[in-house]
Design a protein around this motif. Structure first.
Motif, PDB file in Angstrom:
ATOM      1  N   LEU A 133       0.827  -1.201   0.000  1.00 49.31           N
ATOM      2  CA  LEU A 133       0.000   0.000   0.000  1.00 49.31           C
ATOM      3  C   LEU A 133       0.866   1.258   0.000  1.00 49.31           C
ATOM      4  CD1 LEU A 133      -2.818   1.291   0.163  1.00 49.31           C
ATOM      5  CD2 LEU A 133      -2.594   1.200   2.648  1.00 49.31           C
ATOM      6  N   ASN A 134       1.960   1.258   0.773  1.00 50.59           N
ATOM      7  CA  ASN A 134       2.857   2.419   0.811  1.00 50.59           C
ATOM      8  C   ASN A 134       3.365   2.779  -0.576  1.00 50.59           C
ATOM      9  OD1 ASN A 134       2.840   3.130   3.499  1.00 50.59           O
ATOM     10  ND2 ASN A 134       4.607   1.878   4.031  1.00 50.59           N
ATOM     11  N   ASP A 135       3.720   1.770  -1.369  1.00 45.59           N
ATOM     12  CA  ASP A 135       4.257   2.021  -2.702  1.00 45.59           C
ATOM     13  C   ASP A 135       3.213   2.622  -3.641  1.00 45.59           C
ATOM     14  OD1 ASP A 135       6.610   0.986  -1.770  1.00 45.59           O
ATOM     15  OD2 ASP A 135       6.395  -0.952  -2.781  1.00 45.59           O
ATOM     16  N   VAL A 136       1.994   2.113  -3.589  1.00 46.23           N
ATOM     17  CA  VAL A 136       0.927   2.606  -4.460  1.00 46.23           C
ATOM     18  C   VAL A 136       0.532   4.030  -4.068  1.00 46.23           C
ATOM     19  CG1 VAL A 136      -1.478   2.263  -5.168  1.00 46.23           C
ATOM     20  CG2 VAL A 136       0.047   0.315  -4.974  1.00 46.23           C
ATOM     21  N   VAL A 137       0.376   4.277  -2.762  1.00 45.84           N
ATOM     22  CA  VAL A 137       0.013   5.615  -2.294  1.00 45.84           C
ATOM     23  C   VAL A 137       1.127   6.603  -2.616  1.00 45.84           C
ATOM     24  CG1 VAL A 137      -0.459   7.009  -0.233  1.00 45.84           C
ATOM     25  CG2 VAL A 137      -1.580   4.807  -0.531  1.00 45.84           C
ATOM     26  N   GLY A 138       2.383   6.204  -2.406  1.00 45.19           N
ATOM     27  CA  GLY A 138       3.513   7.075  -2.720  1.00 45.19           C
ATOM     28  C   GLY A 138       3.579   7.422  -4.192  1.00 45.19           C
ATOM     29  N   LEU A 139       3.349   6.444  -5.053  1.00 41.21           N
ATOM     30  CA  LEU A 139       3.357   6.669  -6.491  1.00 41.21           C
ATOM     31  C   LEU A 139       2.239   7.637  -6.902  1.00 41.21           C
ATOM     32  CD1 LEU A 139       4.772   5.721  -9.135  1.00 41.21           C
ATOM     33  CD2 LEU A 139       2.945   4.029  -9.320  1.00 41.21           C
TER      34      LEU A 139
END
Length: 182
Positions: free
Chosen positions: A25-31
């Motif tokens: 989730l961190n990667d998707v939200v960050g992107l």
């Protein structure tokens, strides 16, 4: 213009299978956050003119997801402070920063916003980091539009790697407390 200059956003690391893709989730939200930063320009001097060039067709900041300028702090998440900030203007800058919703990021554009520039006087704030936290500094007097775009790209890298929970961490709360921001 060749197609070799076009940058394609890569998908975050994850597991790929027939008909599915799983990642953190961190990667998707960050992107998503990094490629949709809405800038609020706080321009007082010549750096503001350079930022106007950055918004133009030749440099086109829209390529980085920042085409929607917002002059309302409540609808922005990236504050670009450009130019000389007087000590009388510091409370206004702080109020604008506090009105922005979380998460929010700050770029100090130019020598005046970063360190007071050549104006080492009693009335000029010697760097906006005296009143609000700064994430990225863009050097120059005034910086070229390419430098401003580089600052936005540096901020995008920071945003991509930022944890979703960082804003509720004790370190972040201590940083805000050091600026007396609740």
């Amino acid at each position: 213009m060749s197609n070799s200059n076009i940058k394609i956003v890569e998908a975050p690391e994850g597991y790929v299978g027939e008909g599915f893709f799983a990642t953190k989730l961190n990667d998707v939200v960050g992107l998503a956050r990094a490629n949709s930063l809405w800038p609020l320009p706080f321009a007082t001097s010549c750096c503001g003119i350079e930022f106007m060039a950055t918004m133009g067709a030749h440099y086109d900041i829209a390529r980085f997801g920042s085409e929607r300028l917002s002059f309302s702090p409540r609808q922005s998440d990236m504050l670009l402070v450009m130019g000389t900030i007087s000590k009388k203007m510091a409370p206004v800058l702080r109020q604008v920063y506090e009105q922005m919703s979380e998460p929010r990021w700050v770029i100090a554009v130019g020598a005046c916003a970063s360190s007071g520039g050549i104006f080492d006087t009693y009335s000029v704030l010697q760097g906006i980091d005296k009143v609000i936290p700064v994430d990225v500094y863009v050097p120059g007097c005034p910086p070229r539009p390419e430098q401003i775009l580089d600052g936005v790209m540096k901020l995008q890298e920071l945003v991509k790697s930022e944890s979703v929970r960082r804003r509720s961490s004790p370190e972040y709360e201590a940083l805000m407390a050091s600026y007396n921001i609740k």
